[in-house]
Design a protein around this motif. Structure first.
Motif, PDB file in Angstrom:
ATOM      1  N   UNK A 203       0.817  -1.204   0.000  1.00  0.00           N
ATOM      2  CA  UNK A 203       0.000   0.000   0.000  1.00  0.00           C
ATOM      3  C   UNK A 203       0.855   1.260   0.000  1.00  0.00           C
ATOM      4  N   UNK A 204       1.941   1.246   0.742  1.00  0.00           N
ATOM      5  CA  UNK A 204       2.821   2.420   0.775  1.00  0.00           C
ATOM      6  C   UNK A 204       3.434   2.710  -0.579  1.00  0.00           C
ATOM      7  N   UNK A 205       3.836   1.650  -1.277  1.00  0.00           N
ATOM      8  CA  UNK A 205       4.417   1.850  -2.610  1.00  0.00           C
ATOM      9  C   UNK A 205       3.376   2.354  -3.607  1.00  0.00           C
ATOM     10  N   UNK A 206       2.154   1.842  -3.485  1.00  0.00           N
ATOM     11  CA  UNK A 206       1.091   2.306  -4.381  1.00  0.00           C
ATOM     12  C   UNK A 206       0.784   3.786  -4.143  1.00  0.00           C
ATOM     13  N   UNK A 207       0.753   4.186  -2.886  1.00  0.00           N
ATOM     14  CA  UNK A 207       0.498   5.591  -2.560  1.00  0.00           C
ATOM     15  C   UNK A 207       1.647   6.479  -3.006  1.00  0.00           C
ATOM     16  N   UNK A 208       2.874   6.002  -2.793  1.00  0.00           N
ATOM     17  CA  UNK A 208       4.047   6.780  -3.211  1.00  0.00           C
ATOM     18  C   UNK A 208       4.064   6.956  -4.718  1.00  0.00           C
ATOM     19  N   UNK A 209       3.685   5.906  -5.426  1.00  0.00           N
ATOM     20  CA  UNK A 209       3.643   5.995  -6.884  1.00  0.00           C
ATOM     21  C   UNK A 209       2.634   7.018  -7.363  1.00  0.00           C
ATOM     22  N   UNK A 210       1.481   7.058  -6.720  1.00  0.00           N
ATOM     23  CA  UNK A 210       0.464   8.040  -7.103  1.00  0.00           C
ATOM     24  C   UNK A 210       0.937   9.456  -6.809  1.00  0.00           C
ATOM     25  N   UNK A 211       1.522   9.649  -5.622  1.00  0.00           N
ATOM     26  CA  UNK A 211       2.001  10.991  -5.263  1.00  0.00           C
ATOM     27  C   UNK A 211       3.103  11.449  -6.202  1.00  0.00           C
ATOM     28  N   UNK A 212       3.960  10.528  -6.592  1.00  0.00           N
ATOM     29  CA  UNK A 212       5.034  10.890  -7.516  1.00  0.00           C
ATOM     30  C   UNK A 212       4.460  11.306  -8.873  1.00  0.00           C
ATOM     31  N   UNK A 213       3.436  10.598  -9.315  1.00  0.00           N
ATOM     32  CA  UNK A 213       2.806  10.953 -10.590  1.00  0.00           C
ATOM     33  C   UNK A 213       2.163  12.332 -10.506  1.00  0.00           C
ATOM     34  N   UNK A 214       1.483  12.590  -9.395  1.00  0.00           N
ATOM     35  CA  UNK A 214       0.838  13.890  -9.221  1.00  0.00           C
ATOM     36  C   UNK A 214       1.871  15.013  -9.227  1.00  0.00           C
ATOM     37  N   UNK A 215       2.952  14.820  -8.482  1.00  0.00           N
ATOM     38  CA  UNK A 215       4.004  15.838  -8.427  1.00  0.00           C
ATOM     39  C   UNK A 215       4.608  16.080  -9.804  1.00  0.00           C
ATOM     40  N   UNK A 216       4.684  15.028 -10.601  1.00  0.00           N
ATOM     41  CA  UNK A 216       5.302  15.132 -11.920  1.00  0.00           C
ATOM     42  C   UNK A 216       4.424  15.867 -12.918  1.00  0.00           C
ATOM     43  N   UNK A 217       3.121  15.640 -12.851  1.00  0.00           N
ATOM     44  CA  UNK A 217       2.223  16.150 -13.885  1.00  0.00           C
ATOM     45  C   UNK A 217       1.392  17.354 -13.469  1.00  0.00           C
TER      46      UNK A 217
END
Length: 242
Positions: A203-217
């Motif tokens: 779950x932590x990796x899934x959340x981190x992945x989403x946050x990273x995508x948001x920060x990127x785009x």
């Protein structure tokens, strides 16, 4: 002497017949819904290929002919299960998320409710994912139904991403298809690691992945709207189980 038919009796009989037909129809619909619910439970654990009229008759304590009368064939049963799964998925994920404001708040809500759905499916399974494994190279009506449902969900996500761009929450050059691919990829990885690997960090990796995508785009305006309007994380239920 022949008795004259009572007009009031004929009228009453005509009134009773439609009511009986309605009750019969309602009972048939209720029975079909109960069979479909049982079939969905079986398919979640055994896959669509694990479904059979006989197995379903055993679970529902009905005769094979009784189950067959409602679906006609194993293939029709499988397709009905796919549609029922999609209807429940839409109700739990899509229809609640679109109440959020357009832009990143709505996109986050879609993702987090998708994660919540994964938490429900840890002990059962995702018919979209298991169905893709079972029918990826098997053309036919069941595969077509699965593909159609997944495409419908992708179209909803695609629209949410496009709207986020239109309201200025995502950068003008943000690749909509790439964002969709990444979000779907996160969910596939989460489902694999949570259900198959039982990984405590999924779950932590899934959340981190989403946050990273948001920060990127995201644009600054998008990040501000995300902070101010995003709903409370829907992943809490899954965290408790991993």
């Amino acid at each position: 002497m022949t008795a004259t038919p009572d007009p009031s009796a004929r009228t009453a009989a005509k009134a009773v017949a439609p009511r009986r037909a309605v009750r019969s129809l309602q009972k048939g619909q209720q029975t079909r819904a109960a069979i479909l619910e049982a079939a969905l439970g079986l398919a979640s654990h055994m896959g669509l290929e694990g479904l059979s009229i006989g197995a379903l008759a055993d679970v529902t304590k009905m005769s094979k002919s009784g189950v067959f009368a409602h679906f006609g064939s194993r293939e029709e049963l499988q397709i009905a299960v796919v549609r029922e799964y999609h209807a429940k998925f839409e109700e739990e994920v899509f229809f609640t998320a679109i109440r959020e404001a357009r832009g990143l708040p709505r996109l986050r809500a879609l993702y987090e409710r998708w994660v919540r759905r994964v938490s429900v499916e840890i002990d059962s399974g995702c018919i979209y994912i298991s169905g893709a494994v079972e029918f990826d190279d098997r053309p036919g009506p069941v595969r077509d139904a699965l593909v159609s449902m997944v495409k419908a969900w992708h179209a909803a996500l695609h629209r949410a991403i496009v709207l986020a761009k239109e309201v200025g929450h995502l950068k003008p050059d943000a690749d909509v298809e790439q964002i969709l691919f990444e979000l779907h990829g996160l969910i596939l990885s989460l489902h694999h690691d949570a259900r198959f690997m039982r990984s405590p960090g999924a779950i932590g990796r899934a959340e981190a992945g989403f946050e990273r995508a948001i920060q990127s785009y995201a644009t600054p305006a998008g990040l501000k709207a995300d902070r101010e309007h995003s709903p409370k994380s829907a992943a809490a239920a899954l965290k408790k189980r991993l």
